[in-house]
Design an enzyme around this catalytic site. Structure first.
Site, mmCIF file in Angstrom:
data_model
loop_
_atom_site.group_PDB
_atom_site.id
_atom_site.type_symbol
_atom_site.label_atom_id
_atom_site.label_comp_id
_atom_site.label_asym_id
_atom_site.label_seq_id
_atom_site.Cartn_x
_atom_site.Cartn_y
_atom_site.Cartn_z
ATOM 1 N N LYS A 34 0.829 -1.205 0.000
ATOM 2 C CA LYS A 34 0.000 0.000 0.000
ATOM 3 C C LYS A 34 0.868 1.262 0.000
ATOM 4 C CE LYS A 34 -3.776 -2.415 2.290
ATOM 5 N NZ LYS A 34 -4.403 -2.787 3.560
ATOM 6 N N GLN B 190 -4.710 -1.094 9.766
ATOM 7 C CA GLN B 190 -4.586 -2.447 9.235
ATOM 8 C C GLN B 190 -5.121 -3.478 10.225
ATOM 9 O OE1 GLN B 190 -3.360 -3.345 6.098
ATOM 10 N NE2 GLN B 190 -4.133 -5.350 6.686
ATOM 11 N N ASP C 18 -11.376 2.771 3.912
ATOM 12 C CA ASP C 18 -11.716 1.349 3.886
ATOM 13 C C ASP C 18 -13.226 1.133 3.822
ATOM 14 O OD1 ASP C 18 -9.753 -0.562 3.653
ATOM 15 O OD2 ASP C 18 -9.230 -0.584 5.776
#
Length: 291
Positions: A55, A99, A122
């Site tokens: 990422k 994460q 997200d």
């Protein structure tokens, strides 16, 4: 090719999306806004470290600002929430990604709920979940990637029979809502669903996100169906070597119209959609509205 089924190449679609994001980032930068993505990693989970590294690399490649916070496993929930609050308040941060999974002593739901919904790239915040159900908001990356892949090969979704195997908040439920929004007839199932093979075999669109390697056999797939395999499972072969496989027995799926490979299908789309969401959040901020 996987079996005889044409491959729905996620790498190619992701590359095209990433190029468009890079152009959007360049335009935003010309207007004085460089999109910033903050990634928070708690602990040293090997898979999470790999994902975060990818990422960060892709964020920088499209010209975005990458902000990394790597915290020890012992980090308290209070300390993590304090960091999230600081990122919420930072005008140079347009997207926040914590994460998962988090260490067991941290309440993941509480952390995700603390993220500013306008920076929740997200798409997991309850506000964005609610907005998804009525159309709009930041869409979870993997479901968004699934829909972009389907758009490559389906012109008209209306009335198609779509079956989703998997009911997670991350993939199954949101992709079902997105398919419903396209006017598909949607059936959401899971591994305990009775008569699952027969239900799957009626699908024009089959999205599999169960986390079970090789769950879907060839007999479960309707001839001419479009199959999106979201599963990423590491298995060990007889020779001791490990490899990645999906939730679909790909070698038996030759009669599908299209099949996403594992790896190289949905996976690349997830990161590309994360970048797209971050650029969208930055542009919305520039206009003074929600993404």
């Amino acid at each position: 090719m996987v079996g005889a089924a044409p491959i729905l190449d996620g790498r190619a679609v992701a590359a095209d999306l990433t190029a468009r994001v890079a152009a959007d980032v360049a335009d935003l930068s010309a207007h004085g806004v460089t999109p910033g993505l903050a990634v928070v990693l708690v602990g040293e989970d090997p898979a999470s470290q790999v994902y975060v590294r990818r990422k960060v690399t892709e964020t920088r490649r499209v010209g975005m600002r990458s902000i990394e916070h790597r915290l020890p496993r012992e980090t308290t929930q209070e300390a993590l929430l304090t960091l999230v609050a600081a990122l919420n308040a930072d005008p140079q941060v347009h997207g926040i990604l914590v994460q998962l999974p988090l260490p067991a002593h941290i309440d993941a739901a509480a952390v995700l709920d603390a993220i500013d919904p306008t920076k929740d790239v997200d798409g997991f915040h309850p506000v964005n979940v609610g907005r998804l159900s009525i159309g709009g908001g930041l869409i979870p990356c993997t479901p968004l990637g699934c829909m972009m892949l389907l758009d490559q090969v389906i012109d008209d979704f209306r009335g198609l029979n779509a079956v989703v195997i998997g009911k997670s908040n991350i993939v199954g439920k949101p992709v079902a809502l997105l398919l419903l929004d396209r006017e598909c007839t949607v059936t959401v199932t899971h591994i305990l669903t009775r008569g699952l093979p027969e239900i799957a075999a009626r699908a024009d669109i089959l999205v599999v996100a169960a986390g079970r390697p090789g769950l879907v056999r060839g007999s479960w797939i309707k001839p001419g169906a479009v199959v999106i395999d979201v599963g990423i499972n590491r298995v060990t072969a007889a020779d001791g070597r490990s490899r990645l496989v999906g939730d679909v027995a790909a070698e038996e799926a030759g009669h599908a119209a299209w099949l996403t490979p594992v790896p190289g299908g949905v996976g690349p789309m997830t990161i590309a959609c994360l970048l797209s969401n971050t650029a969208a959040a930055a542009r919305a901020g520039l206009r003074g509205e929600a993404a």
